[in-house]
Design a protein around this motif. Structure first.
Motif, PDB file in Angstrom:
ATOM      1  N   GLY A  71       5.277 -49.239  27.965  1.00 39.88           N
ATOM      2  CA  GLY A  71       5.335 -50.486  27.229  1.00 39.88           C
ATOM      3  C   GLY A  71       6.728 -51.039  27.061  1.00 39.88           C
ATOM      4  O   GLY A  71       7.657 -50.657  27.769  1.00 39.88           O
ATOM      5  N   TRP A  72       6.839 -51.938  26.106  1.00 39.79           N
ATOM      6  CA  TRP A  72       8.067 -52.652  25.801  1.00 39.79           C
ATOM      7  C   TRP A  72       8.373 -52.520  24.313  1.00 39.79           C
ATOM      8  O   TRP A  72       7.472 -52.551  23.500  1.00 39.79           O
ATOM      9  N   THR A  73       9.645 -52.402  23.981  1.00 40.11           N
ATOM     10  CA  THR A  73      10.073 -52.399  22.591  1.00 40.11           C
ATOM     11  C   THR A  73      11.030 -53.564  22.396  1.00 40.11           C
ATOM     12  O   THR A  73      12.040 -53.664  23.090  1.00 40.11           O
ATOM     13  N   LEU A  74      10.685 -54.448  21.475  1.00 41.67           N
ATOM     14  CA  LEU A  74      11.538 -55.577  21.115  1.00 41.67           C
ATOM     15  C   LEU A  74      12.180 -55.246  19.783  1.00 41.67           C
ATOM     16  O   LEU A  74      11.492 -54.877  18.839  1.00 41.67           O
ATOM     17  N   THR A  75      13.506 -55.399  19.693  1.00 41.62           N
ATOM     18  CA  THR A  75      14.233 -55.064  18.478  1.00 41.62           C
ATOM     19  C   THR A  75      15.177 -56.202  18.115  1.00 41.62           C
ATOM     20  O   THR A  75      15.807 -56.789  18.999  1.00 41.62           O
ATOM     21  N   THR A  76      15.253 -56.506  16.837  1.00 39.21           N
ATOM     22  CA  THR A  76      16.204 -57.492  16.334  1.00 39.21           C
ATOM     23  C   THR A  76      16.593 -57.114  14.916  1.00 39.21           C
ATOM     24  O   THR A  76      15.968 -56.261  14.295  1.00 39.21           O
ATOM     25  N   SER A  77      17.623 -57.762  14.411  1.00 34.80           N
ATOM     26  CA  SER A  77      18.076 -57.538  13.038  1.00 34.80           C
ATOM     27  C   SER A  77      17.928 -58.844  12.276  1.00 34.80           C
ATOM     28  O   SER A  77      18.479 -59.868  12.670  1.00 34.80           O
ATOM     29  N   LEU A  78      17.176 -58.800  11.185  1.00 39.87           N
ATOM     30  CA  LEU A  78      16.972 -59.969  10.330  1.00 39.87           C
ATOM     31  C   LEU A  78      17.524 -59.648   8.949  1.00 39.87           C
ATOM     32  O   LEU A  78      17.006 -58.783   8.256  1.00 39.87           O
ATOM     33  N   ASP A  79      18.600 -60.317   8.564  1.00 38.89           N
ATOM     34  CA  ASP A  79      19.233 -60.072   7.265  1.00 38.89           C
ATOM     35  C   ASP A  79      19.526 -58.597   7.043  1.00 38.89           C
ATOM     36  O   ASP A  79      19.183 -58.022   6.012  1.00 38.89           O
ATOM     37  N   ASN A  80      20.127 -57.947   8.024  1.00 39.95           N
ATOM     38  CA  ASN A  80      20.518 -56.538   7.982  1.00 39.95           C
ATOM     39  C   ASN A  80      19.339 -55.569   7.933  1.00 39.95           C
ATOM     40  O   ASN A  80      19.499 -54.415   7.562  1.00 39.95           O
ATOM     41  N   VAL A  81      18.150 -56.029   8.279  1.00 41.71           N
ATOM     42  CA  VAL A  81      16.980 -55.166   8.390  1.00 41.71           C
ATOM     43  C   VAL A  81      16.565 -55.154   9.855  1.00 41.71           C
ATOM     44  O   VAL A  81      16.335 -56.197  10.459  1.00 41.71           O
ATOM     45  N   VAL A  82      16.480 -53.967  10.444  1.00 45.22           N
ATOM     46  CA  VAL A  82      16.088 -53.848  11.842  1.00 45.22           C
ATOM     47  C   VAL A  82      14.566 -53.923  11.941  1.00 45.22           C
ATOM     48  O   VAL A  82      13.856 -53.223  11.227  1.00 45.22           O
ATOM     49  N   VAL A  83      14.110 -54.823  12.811  1.00 44.59           N
ATOM     50  CA  VAL A  83      12.683 -55.029  13.021  1.00 44.59           C
ATOM     51  C   VAL A  83      12.391 -54.742  14.488  1.00 44.59           C
ATOM     52  O   VAL A  83      13.132 -55.175  15.368  1.00 44.59           O
ATOM     53  N   SER A  84      11.306 -53.996  14.753  1.00 51.55           N
ATOM     54  CA  SER A  84      10.949 -53.740  16.147  1.00 51.55           C
ATOM     55  C   SER A  84       9.448 -53.910  16.346  1.00 51.55           C
ATOM     56  O   SER A  84       8.654 -53.716  15.428  1.00 51.55           O
ATOM     57  N   PHE A  85       9.101 -54.323  17.543  1.00 56.13           N
ATOM     58  CA  PHE A  85       7.726 -54.524  17.953  1.00 56.13           C
ATOM     59  C   PHE A  85       7.486 -53.723  19.214  1.00 56.13           C
ATOM     60  O   PHE A  85       8.330 -53.703  20.109  1.00 56.13           O
ATOM     61  N   ASN A  86       6.346 -53.049  19.301  1.00 52.93           N
ATOM     62  CA  ASN A  86       5.953 -52.312  20.500  1.00 52.93           C
ATOM     63  C   ASN A  86       4.769 -53.015  21.136  1.00 52.93           C
ATOM     64  O   ASN A  86       3.775 -53.288  20.465  1.00 52.93           O
ATOM     65  N   ILE A  87       4.884 -53.293  22.424  1.00 53.14           N
ATOM     66  CA  ILE A  87       3.838 -53.983  23.173  1.00 53.14           C
ATOM     67  C   ILE A  87       3.545 -53.149  24.411  1.00 53.14           C
ATOM     68  O   ILE A  87       4.463 -52.773  25.146  1.00 53.14           O
ATOM     69  N   THR A  88       2.264 -52.863  24.640  1.00 58.57           N
ATOM     70  CA  THR A  88       1.897 -52.007  25.764  1.00 58.57           C
ATOM     71  C   THR A  88       1.944 -52.775  27.080  1.00 58.57           C
ATOM     72  O   THR A  88       1.815 -54.000  27.109  1.00 58.57           O
ATOM     73  N   LYS A  89       2.114 -52.033  28.157  1.00 56.24           N
ATOM     74  CA  LYS A  89       2.098 -52.652  29.480  1.00 56.24           C
ATOM     75  C   LYS A  89       0.684 -53.059  29.886  1.00 56.24           C
ATOM     76  O   LYS A  89       0.522 -53.862  30.787  1.00 56.24           O
ATOM     77  N   ALA A  90      -0.321 -52.544  29.197  1.00 53.82           N
ATOM     78  CA  ALA A  90      -1.684 -53.010  29.443  1.00 53.82           C
ATOM     79  C   ALA A  90      -1.796 -54.475  29.018  1.00 53.82           C
ATOM     80  O   ALA A  90      -2.514 -55.261  29.644  1.00 53.82           O
ATOM     81  N   ASP A  91      -1.080 -54.854  27.952  1.00 55.27           N
ATOM     82  CA  ASP A  91      -1.073 -56.236  27.481  1.00 55.27           C
ATOM     83  C   ASP A  91      -0.090 -57.105  28.259  1.00 55.27           C
ATOM     84  O   ASP A  91      -0.365 -58.271  28.519  1.00 55.27           O
ATOM     85  N   CYS A  92       1.055 -56.556  28.596  1.00 56.19           N
ATOM     86  CA  CYS A  92       2.112 -57.299  29.299  1.00 56.19           C
ATOM     87  C   CYS A  92       2.705 -56.405  30.395  1.00 56.19           C
ATOM     88  O   CYS A  92       3.668 -55.680  30.156  1.00 56.19           O
TER      89      CYS A  92
END
Length: 55
Positions: free
Chosen positions: A18-39
């Motif tokens: 899959g894929w891991t998307l990571t960003t920082s919003l107001d000093n809080v790290v946010v991540s999303f995991n998306i499978t390769k079955a979906d994308c």
């Protein structure tokens, strides 16, 4: 790799399943995991992120 949406830049890491998307919003790290079955490719991931209201 990066994807930008609404001024937020997401760092993209690819894994075998899959894929891991990571960003920082107001000093809080946010991540999303998306499978390769979906994308299965980076281009489909960009389309998914652009269409998603959750991301």
């Amino acid at each position: 790799m990066t994807i930008e949406k609404n001024g937020t830049v997401y760092t993209v890491n690819e894994t075998a399943t899959g894929w891991t998307l990571t960003t920082s919003l107001d000093n809080v790290v946010v991540s999303f995991n998306i499978t390769k079955a979906d994308c299965p490719t980076f281009d489909t991931l960009k389309e998914f992120v652009a269409a998603s209201d959750a991301i």
